[in-house]
Scaffold this active site. Structure first.
Site, PDB file in Angstrom:
ATOM      1  N   GLY A 125       8.232   3.716   2.860  1.00 33.97           N
ATOM      2  CA  GLY A 125       9.136   4.835   3.108  1.00 33.97           C
ATOM      3  C   GLY A 125      10.486   4.300   3.512  1.00 33.97           C
ATOM      4  O   GLY A 125      10.779   3.098   3.378  1.00 33.97           O
ATOM      5  N   GLY A 126      11.313   5.187   4.017  1.00 29.45           N
ATOM      6  CA  GLY A 126      12.662   4.779   4.367  1.00 29.45           C
ATOM      7  C   GLY A 126      12.718   3.813   5.516  1.00 29.45           C
ATOM      8  O   GLY A 126      13.697   3.086   5.676  1.00 29.45           O
ATOM      9  N   MET A 127      11.681   3.776   6.369  1.00 26.98           N
ATOM     10  CA  MET A 127      11.732   2.956   7.573  1.00 26.98           C
ATOM     11  C   MET A 127      10.735   1.804   7.568  1.00 26.98           C
ATOM     12  O   MET A 127      10.693   1.052   8.526  1.00 26.98           O
ATOM     13  CB  MET A 127      11.466   3.827   8.804  1.00 26.98           C
ATOM     14  CG  MET A 127      12.499   4.911   9.018  1.00 26.98           C
ATOM     15  SD  MET A 127      14.154   4.256   9.284  1.00 26.98           S
ATOM     16  CE  MET A 127      15.125   5.758   9.088  1.00 26.98           C
TER      17      MET A 127
ATOM     18  N   VAL B 259       3.905  -0.645   4.337  1.00 30.55           N
ATOM     19  CA  VAL B 259       2.577  -1.051   4.778  1.00 30.55           C
ATOM     20  C   VAL B 259       1.970  -1.929   3.690  1.00 30.55           C
ATOM     21  O   VAL B 259       1.909  -1.539   2.518  1.00 30.55           O
ATOM     22  CB  VAL B 259       1.675   0.165   5.053  1.00 30.55           C
ATOM     23  CG1 VAL B 259       0.280  -0.297   5.458  1.00 30.55           C
ATOM     24  CG2 VAL B 259       2.275   1.026   6.150  1.00 30.55           C
TER      25      VAL B 259
ATOM     26  N   LYS C  54       2.194  -3.592   8.897  1.00 30.09           N
ATOM     27  CA  LYS C  54       3.343  -2.701   8.764  1.00 30.09           C
ATOM     28  C   LYS C  54       4.623  -3.496   8.980  1.00 30.09           C
ATOM     29  O   LYS C  54       4.856  -4.053  10.055  1.00 30.09           O
ATOM     30  CB  LYS C  54       3.264  -1.549   9.760  1.00 30.09           C
ATOM     31  CG  LYS C  54       4.452  -0.591   9.655  1.00 30.09           C
ATOM     32  CD  LYS C  54       4.419   0.500  10.713  1.00 30.09           C
ATOM     33  CE  LYS C  54       3.368   1.539  10.399  1.00 30.09           C
ATOM     34  NZ  LYS C  54       3.488   2.706  11.325  1.00 30.09           N
TER      35      LYS C  54
ATOM     36  N   LEU D 231       0.815  -1.213   0.000  1.00 31.02           N
ATOM     37  CA  LEU D 231       0.000   0.000   0.000  1.00 31.02           C
ATOM     38  C   LEU D 231       0.849   1.263   0.000  1.00 31.02           C
ATOM     39  O   LEU D 231       0.481   2.268  -0.591  1.00 31.02           O
ATOM     40  CB  LEU D 231      -0.920   0.020   1.226  1.00 31.02           C
ATOM     41  CG  LEU D 231      -1.960  -1.102   1.307  1.00 31.02           C
ATOM     42  CD1 LEU D 231      -2.730  -0.995   2.612  1.00 31.02           C
ATOM     43  CD2 LEU D 231      -2.908  -1.005   0.122  1.00 31.02           C
ATOM     44  N   GLY D 232       1.980   1.219   0.686  1.00 30.52           N
ATOM     45  CA  GLY D 232       2.839   2.391   0.767  1.00 30.52           C
ATOM     46  C   GLY D 232       4.149   2.007   1.423  1.00 30.52           C
ATOM     47  O   GLY D 232       4.252   0.968   2.082  1.00 30.52           O
TER      48      GLY D 232
ATOM     49  N   ASP E  56       2.440  13.508  16.486  1.00 34.43           N
ATOM     50  CA  ASP E  56       2.706  13.572  15.050  1.00 34.43           C
ATOM     51  C   ASP E  56       1.397  13.701  14.281  1.00 34.43           C
ATOM     52  O   ASP E  56       1.163  12.996  13.299  1.00 34.43           O
ATOM     53  CB  ASP E  56       3.485  12.337  14.590  1.00 34.43           C
ATOM     54  CG  ASP E  56       4.207  12.572  13.257  1.00 34.43           C
ATOM     55  OD1 ASP E  56       4.363  13.746  12.875  1.00 34.43           O
ATOM     56  OD2 ASP E  56       4.604  11.593  12.611  1.00 34.43           O
TER      57      ASP E  56
END
Length: 587
Positions: free
Chosen positions: A104-106, A109, A124, A101-102, A221
């Site tokens: 990033g660097g860390m 998902v 995740k 689904l998505g 956040d």
């Protein structure tokens, strides 16, 4: 993946130290060198959300494998050409990875299928850069487990439901409900929201934050990427990866700083102790971005963004004036103690989402008169003395309609006239300035210490309206009521020559209540400003005098506000409205 702060593809965690980095960390501080993507960053799919319930007890699931054998990473279960790495893999013996689904660097998902209870879920997967040390890698994993614990403590429909944490490959994989829809950040790429829709989303996020605060969790956040817009108008707050959980020990060294810069409250940037007010600040920035399309603190790089958070004063959102804009500006006050609490925020947002209805619906009354209630002679709109008296009831109805029409003519004035703008009211200041002045109703009046002036303050702090009455015979040091004198005064820098700089001064002739007057418009930068890209402000003044020589008296009206953007146009309208309805006694 972007973070809506600084440049594109910058991480949401920064190795920065606030000014008082030597201060010991507060209890429960959660920080680290990096964070996985929030569930709200997973976009582009339309999965269905799971029906599982949250649990207040965190119990990680260990994947079955012989403990004595060395660890060998499991290969992707779907070797077909074009399949994503890891697609089809079974996690924890029950969660089959379906599609990404998505990422990033860390972390990544995944959309996954729970083969035990036959439902779609989100998983995740932690992904840590190879160059990180083992301690930093452990920090990332602990933060992901902290995310599951924090969210599991909160019971609210606007908080994503945590199902499980699976330890696979010595890494925690978080299993949560799958919410169909896109993030608020994705929605804003298609255009801004109207005020009512922004308030509706804000109410849901506020509910999630209030529920979190009640159990000792600060989100820390809150940003559009972490707000999901699901089916049936559902709004979900996700990604508690850097949440502060009351009573738990911090995860990183003193002074570390994590979060998305343009959505972080100034007290956190300064290394001070955060509280629920810090999350409410972030909510204010989200509301601002919802109607304007971007945060008011966004700059070209991270240090500039953080500096803006600390010192910049944003303008009123152009598409969110009135109660919504005033609320947002109050949420963005630098001092946490000056921000409205959750109850006041909720009350204001509810009034925007569900405006108050008139107490008496004449149409409903008329239809009721001909219905079953009228036949029985009873009605909750009709006084008991008129029950079973049809002529008197219709007389009452006629009177109500007549009053309603009269009120309509009073407020709308269809024949024209100088009616006040909606939301304004006339104020009488005959004792101080001997004038009647009209301003927006929410403006607060403050009398000047000199006993000859009054100031009306905009609650958001964007505009002020100032009026003073000067008797030239008594005030020898005052400038005369002449356009050239005031123009030269401002061109020389104002009071003592060090009040303003980079000024542009324009003077024009005008009239006030049939008498000659003059207007002066001053666009300037405060003399004390040292920013490379300073904010420009505007004074709009009208001066009108009566009498001559030693008996001369004059009034000076000033409207102050920003000189750029939508707020400048709003300031022009404010000035026009004030001077139009200004009534100076004896002029």
């Amino acid at each position: 993946m972007t973070n809506d702060g600084g440049r594109v593809n910058e991480p949401t965690s920064y190795g920065l130290r606030p000014p008082n980095a030597g201060q010991p960390p507060y209890q429960g501080q959660v920080q680290g060198p990096g964070q996985g993507p929030g569930y709200g960053q997973a976009q582009g799919q339309g999965p269905e959300r799971g029906a599982g319930q949250q649990s207040s007890v965190y119990q990680p699931t260990q994947a079955a494998r012989p403990p004595a054998e060395p660890h060998v990473p499991a290969p992707a279960a779907d070797p077909r050409p074009g399949a994503e790495p890891g697609q089809g893999r079974l996690i924890g013996g029950r969660y089959r990875l379906v599609s990404r689904l998505g990422h990033g660097g860390m972390g990544t998902v995944w959309r996954a299928h729970d083969e035990v209870v036959d439902r779609s879920v989100a998983v995740k997967e932690p992904r840590v850069p190879e160059h990180l040390s083992e301690s930093h890698r452990d920090n990332v994993y602990q933060r992901m487990q902290r995310e599951a614990r924090a969210a599991a403590r909160i019971e609210h429909p606007s908080v994503v439901t945590m199902h499980d944490v699976v330890i696979e490959d010595d890494k925690p994989w978080i299993v949560m409900e799958l919410v169909q829809g896109q993030s608020l950040a994705g929605r804003l790429r298609d255009g801004t929201l109207d005020v009512r829709e922004a308030a509706r989303i804000g109410l849901a996020v506020l509910g999630a934050l209030s529920a979190a605060h009640e159990v000792g969790v600060l989100h820390r956040d809150v940003k559009p990427d972490n707000v999901l817009l699901g089916r049936g108008d559902r709004v979900v707050l996700t990604d508690f990866g850097i949440a502060q959980v009351e009573g738990e020990q911090g995860l990183t060294e003193t002074g570390a700083f994590v979060g998305s810069p343009e959505f972080i409250a100034p007290e956190r940037v300064l290394g001070q102790h955060p509280g629920p007010e810090s999350d409410l600040w972030s909510l204010g920035v989200v509301l601002y971005a919802a109607v304007e399309g971007m945060s008011p603190y966004r700059r070209s790089n991270t240090p500039a963004t953080l500096q803006a958070v600390i010192s910049a004063e944003p303008q009123m959102p152009a598409r969110g004036s009135g109660a919504f804009g005033s609320l947002v500006m109050r949420l963005l006050r630098k001092d946490p103690a000056m921000r409205p609490d959750a109850a006041e925020v909720r009350q204001t947002l509810e009034s925007i989402v569900r405006p108050a209805q008139p107490a008496l619906d004449v149409t409903a009354l008329a239809s009721h008169q001909g219905g079953a209630g009228a036949a029985s002679g009873g009605s909750r709109w009709v006084p008991p003395v008129l029950h079973k008296n049809r002529p008197a009831q219709f007389g009452l109805l006629g009177g109500v309609v007549a009053v309603a029409l009269a009120l309509l003519f009073v407020f709308l004035d269809p024949l024209g006239g100088d009616e006040l703008p909606v939301g304004w009211e006339a104020r009488t200041d005959r004792e101080v300035v001997e004038a009647n002045i009209a301003v927006p109703s929410e403006y607060e009046r403050v009398e000047g210490d000199n006993g000859r002036s009054v100031t009306y303050w905009d609650p958001s702090g964007v505009f002020t309206v100032y009026l003073e009455r000067i008797e030239t015979a008594e005030e020898e040091d005052e400038l005369p009521p002449q356009a050239d004198a005031w123009k030269k005064h401002y061109e020389k820098g104002g009071e003592d020559g060090n009040e303003i700089k980079d000024q542009n001064v324009v003077s024009t002739a005008s009239t006030q209540q049939g008498k000659e007057a003059f207007d002066t418009v001053v666009d300037y930068v405060p003399y004390s400003s040292s920013n490379d890209d300073p904010i420009r402000y505007r004074w709009q003044e009208r001066v009108v005098a009566t009498g001559e020589g030693g008996d001369q008296i004059y009034w000076r009206l000033r409207v102050s506000g920003p000189a750029e953007g939508w707020a400048a146009q709003e300031g022009d309208r404010l000035f026009d409205g004030v001077v139009k309805h200004l009534d100076i006694q004896g002029l």
